[in-house]
Scaffold this motif. Structure first.
Motif, PDB file in Angstrom:
ATOM      1  N   ARG A  83       0.827  -1.204   0.000  1.00 26.27           N
ATOM      2  CA  ARG A  83       0.000   0.000   0.000  1.00 26.27           C
ATOM      3  C   ARG A  83       0.863   1.257   0.000  1.00 26.27           C
ATOM      4  O   ARG A  83       0.597   2.219  -0.729  1.00 26.27           O
ATOM      5  CB  ARG A  83      -0.924  -0.027   1.220  1.00 26.27           C
ATOM      6  CG  ARG A  83      -2.004   1.008   1.189  1.00 26.27           C
ATOM      7  CD  ARG A  83      -2.953   0.836   2.357  1.00 26.27           C
ATOM      8  NE  ARG A  83      -2.800   2.016   3.191  1.00 26.27           N
ATOM      9  CZ  ARG A  83      -2.661   2.028   4.502  1.00 26.27           C
ATOM     10  NH1 ARG A  83      -2.677   0.907   5.169  1.00 26.27           N
ATOM     11  NH2 ARG A  83      -2.524   3.142   5.153  1.00 26.27           N
ATOM     12  N   ASP A  84       1.915   1.233   0.807  1.00 21.85           N
ATOM     13  CA  ASP A  84       2.822   2.378   0.879  1.00 21.85           C
ATOM     14  C   ASP A  84       3.621   2.544  -0.412  1.00 21.85           C
ATOM     15  O   ASP A  84       3.878   3.660  -0.854  1.00 21.85           O
ATOM     16  CB  ASP A  84       3.770   2.244   2.063  1.00 21.85           C
ATOM     17  CG  ASP A  84       3.038   2.289   3.392  1.00 21.85           C
ATOM     18  OD1 ASP A  84       1.943   2.897   3.446  1.00 21.85           O
ATOM     19  OD2 ASP A  84       3.562   1.724   4.373  1.00 21.85           O
ATOM     20  N   LYS A 144       1.412   4.211  -3.023  1.00 18.29           N
ATOM     21  CA  LYS A 144       1.209   5.628  -2.696  1.00 18.29           C
ATOM     22  C   LYS A 144       2.454   6.442  -3.030  1.00 18.29           C
ATOM     23  O   LYS A 144       2.361   7.526  -3.610  1.00 18.29           O
ATOM     24  CB  LYS A 144       0.861   5.764  -1.210  1.00 18.29           C
ATOM     25  CG  LYS A 144       0.516   7.158  -0.802  1.00 18.29           C
ATOM     26  CD  LYS A 144       0.111   7.210   0.660  1.00 18.29           C
ATOM     27  CE  LYS A 144      -0.209   8.640   1.053  1.00 18.29           C
ATOM     28  NZ  LYS A 144      -0.568   8.753   2.453  1.00 18.29           N
ATOM     29  N   GLU A 149       2.711   9.430  -5.912  1.00 22.95           N
ATOM     30  CA  GLU A 149       3.126  10.787  -5.539  1.00 22.95           C
ATOM     31  C   GLU A 149       4.363  11.235  -6.317  1.00 22.95           C
ATOM     32  O   GLU A 149       4.410  12.352  -6.832  1.00 22.95           O
ATOM     33  CB  GLU A 149       3.416  10.854  -4.042  1.00 22.95           C
ATOM     34  CG  GLU A 149       2.191  10.866  -3.175  1.00 22.95           C
ATOM     35  CD  GLU A 149       2.543  10.956  -1.698  1.00 22.95           C
ATOM     36  OE1 GLU A 149       3.580  11.551  -1.363  1.00 22.95           O
ATOM     37  OE2 GLU A 149       1.787  10.409  -0.888  1.00 22.95           O
TER      38      GLU A 149
END
Length: 66
Positions: free
Chosen positions: A25-26, A29, A33
């Motif tokens: 998940r990180d 993300k 970004e």
């Protein structure tokens, strides 16, 4: 070095190599970004930027057909 990403100018992720354990998940993300930040920068801008607690170095490649 914590990770290496290779993506196209259209925002498609081509290659990713992670050298530290990070949750999926990180990872997603962070990739999203960074893509937005790097692709929004002008071609003449510096290739170094500070993001979160990291120093990001990127190379803008220009493919030209002759």
């Amino acid at each position: 070095m914590r990770f290496m990403l290779l993506f196209s100018r259209q925002g498609k992720l081509r290659l990713q190599k992670w050298y530290t354990a990070t949750a999926e998940r990180d990872k997603k993300k962070m990739v999203r970004e960074l893509m937005q930040i790097v692709l929004a920068r002008k071609p003449k801008m510096c290739s170094f930027l500070e993001w979160r607690d990291l120093k990001i170095v990127y190379k803008r490649c220009v493919d030209r057909l002759i």
